[in-house]
Design a protein around this motif. Sequence first.
Motif, PDB file in Angstrom:
ATOM      1  N   VAL A 107      37.248 -16.358 -13.748  1.00  0.00           N
ATOM      2  CA  VAL A 107      37.340 -17.721 -13.205  1.00  0.00           C
ATOM      3  C   VAL A 107      37.040 -18.707 -14.333  1.00  0.00           C
ATOM      4  O   VAL A 107      36.552 -18.316 -15.403  1.00  0.00           O
ATOM      5  CB  VAL A 107      36.340 -17.947 -12.037  1.00  0.00           C
ATOM      6  CG1 VAL A 107      36.666 -17.016 -10.868  1.00  0.00           C
ATOM      7  CG2 VAL A 107      34.887 -17.772 -12.492  1.00  0.00           C
ATOM      8  N   ASN A 108      37.347 -19.991 -14.085  1.00  0.00           N
ATOM      9  CA  ASN A 108      36.951 -21.055 -15.007  1.00  0.00           C
ATOM     10  C   ASN A 108      35.649 -21.656 -14.503  1.00  0.00           C
ATOM     11  O   ASN A 108      35.635 -22.313 -13.455  1.00  0.00           O
ATOM     12  CB  ASN A 108      38.017 -22.156 -15.057  1.00  0.00           C
ATOM     13  CG  ASN A 108      39.298 -21.691 -15.710  1.00  0.00           C
ATOM     14  OD1 ASN A 108      39.284 -20.760 -16.516  1.00  0.00           O
ATOM     15  ND2 ASN A 108      40.392 -22.345 -15.368  1.00  0.00           N
ATOM     16  N   GLY A 150      37.617  -6.478 -12.321  1.00  0.00           N
ATOM     17  CA  GLY A 150      38.968  -6.671 -12.857  1.00  0.00           C
ATOM     18  C   GLY A 150      40.049  -6.517 -11.798  1.00  0.00           C
ATOM     19  O   GLY A 150      41.132  -7.081 -11.930  1.00  0.00           O
ATOM     20  N   GLY A 151      39.760  -5.743 -10.748  1.00  0.00           N
ATOM     21  CA  GLY A 151      40.698  -5.663  -9.623  1.00  0.00           C
ATOM     22  C   GLY A 151      40.740  -6.980  -8.876  1.00  0.00           C
ATOM     23  O   GLY A 151      41.813  -7.467  -8.495  1.00  0.00           O
ATOM     24  N   HIS A 152      39.561  -7.570  -8.692  1.00  0.00           N
ATOM     25  CA  HIS A 152      39.494  -8.938  -8.141  1.00  0.00           C
ATOM     26  C   HIS A 152      40.292  -9.889  -9.031  1.00  0.00           C
ATOM     27  O   HIS A 152      41.104 -10.689  -8.549  1.00  0.00           O
ATOM     28  CB  HIS A 152      38.018  -9.377  -8.033  1.00  0.00           C
ATOM     29  CG  HIS A 152      37.744 -10.777  -8.442  1.00  0.00           C
ATOM     30  ND1 HIS A 152      38.053 -11.870  -7.646  1.00  0.00           N
ATOM     31  CD2 HIS A 152      37.225 -11.293  -9.590  1.00  0.00           C
ATOM     32  CE1 HIS A 152      37.714 -12.983  -8.280  1.00  0.00           C
ATOM     33  NE2 HIS A 152      37.219 -12.662  -9.460  1.00  0.00           N
ATOM     34  N   GLN A 200      39.455 -20.035  -3.288  1.00  0.00           N
ATOM     35  CA  GLN A 200      40.662 -20.018  -4.125  1.00  0.00           C
ATOM     36  C   GLN A 200      40.642 -18.864  -5.135  1.00  0.00           C
ATOM     37  O   GLN A 200      41.627 -18.611  -5.824  1.00  0.00           O
ATOM     38  CB  GLN A 200      40.808 -21.359  -4.861  1.00  0.00           C
ATOM     39  CG  GLN A 200      41.134 -22.510  -3.929  1.00  0.00           C
ATOM     40  CD  GLN A 200      41.025 -23.864  -4.603  1.00  0.00           C
ATOM     41  OE1 GLN A 200      41.129 -23.965  -5.831  1.00  0.00           O
ATOM     42  NE2 GLN A 200      40.802 -24.900  -3.815  1.00  0.00           N
ATOM     43  N   HIS A 201      39.498 -18.187  -5.234  1.00  0.00           N
ATOM     44  CA  HIS A 201      39.389 -17.014  -6.122  1.00  0.00           C
ATOM     45  C   HIS A 201      38.985 -15.775  -5.336  1.00  0.00           C
ATOM     46  O   HIS A 201      38.331 -14.873  -5.882  1.00  0.00           O
ATOM     47  CB  HIS A 201      38.385 -17.299  -7.244  1.00  0.00           C
ATOM     48  CG  HIS A 201      38.859 -18.344  -8.207  1.00  0.00           C
ATOM     49  ND1 HIS A 201      39.718 -18.066  -9.243  1.00  0.00           N
ATOM     50  CD2 HIS A 201      38.646 -19.681  -8.252  1.00  0.00           C
ATOM     51  CE1 HIS A 201      39.982 -19.174  -9.910  1.00  0.00           C
ATOM     52  NE2 HIS A 201      39.349 -20.175  -9.332  1.00  0.00           N
ATOM     53  N   ASP A 202      39.373 -15.720  -4.092  1.00  0.00           N
ATOM     54  CA  ASP A 202      39.023 -14.583  -3.231  1.00  0.00           C
ATOM     55  C   ASP A 202      40.314 -13.884  -2.807  1.00  0.00           C
ATOM     56  O   ASP A 202      41.181 -14.490  -2.167  1.00  0.00           O
ATOM     57  CB  ASP A 202      38.252 -15.090  -2.006  1.00  0.00           C
ATOM     58  CG  ASP A 202      37.789 -13.951  -1.115  1.00  0.00           C
ATOM     59  OD1 ASP A 202      36.578 -13.668  -1.105  1.00  0.00           O
ATOM     60  OD2 ASP A 202      38.639 -13.327  -0.447  1.00  0.00           O
TER      61      ASP A 202
END
Length: 279
Positions: A107-108, A150-152, A200-202
Amino acid sequence: MTIENLSVNKSFGGWHKQYSHYSNTLNCNMRFAIYLPPQASNGQKVPVVYWLSGLTCSDENFMQKAGAQRIAAELGVAIVAPDTSPRGDDVADDDGYDLGKGAGFYVNANQAPWSKHYQMYDYIVQELPDLIESTFPVSDKRAIAGHSMGGHGALTIAMRNPQRYMSVSAFSPISNPVNCPWGQKAFTAYLGKDKELWRQHDASELMRKATQFVPAKVDQGESDDFLSEQLKPEMLEAAAKVSGYPLELNLHEGYDHSYYFISSFIEQHLQFHASYLNQ
Ligand SMILES: N[C@@H](CCC(=O)N[C@@H](CS)C(=O)NCC(=O)O)C(=O)O
């Protein structure tokens, strides 16, 4: 941009190489590994599978333990393995193995002290592929895969950028980070309190709402110690049913979270990607 070669090893007729380069996105020096299959030495531009590793890993774990080179050589695909976080003495860190160096979560970060260097999303989506595609004999046909954290990363990056990736796969992904301890710790630190930004990152949230589909394959060991508390593939499966997402989820009796599991099924993953990349 200059990159420095650190190692070269011939493998299954192709080449495994490590490089260091300065990342403008991450504001630090980074290392990555690339496996170039034999086809890349014959004037052919080969497609690339980007591999995102899990917690505590560097560019080396996958390349040394997954046994991917033989099948990548047969299929004519390159593999790029980046590091899992920014690195260096002035990069913020945490005592835990699940935050800071080795745990960038793709993520950022927008929170101090992380935001200065922890911009792994932009690095993986843009800067690294730009560097790879302008330096090596590879095409812009990309797939993305990963393990655990890394899968996420692979699932969320593919679903957020469906035009950039032809396929995505994951081993034992953190499928619903907003609802597990690893994800909640990392997202609180890197993204702050805004739960909408977390979603948004899930991967499960993105899969439930998806309208554009990157074909996805997920494999999970049933004897994985992290399965019920951290990984939750059932959330991904439920999300795919809602949106009609083309998710192939396989559970494997007796397998754990380790690279013994990954090396048992990496051939199937690379064949899955090659079926899209080599079309
Ligand atoms: N118990 C592990 C948790 C971290 C872990 O299992 N990392 C996985 C990814 S989530 C891994 O691939 N480790 C490195 C390896 O097996 O080479 C530790 O504390 O190091």
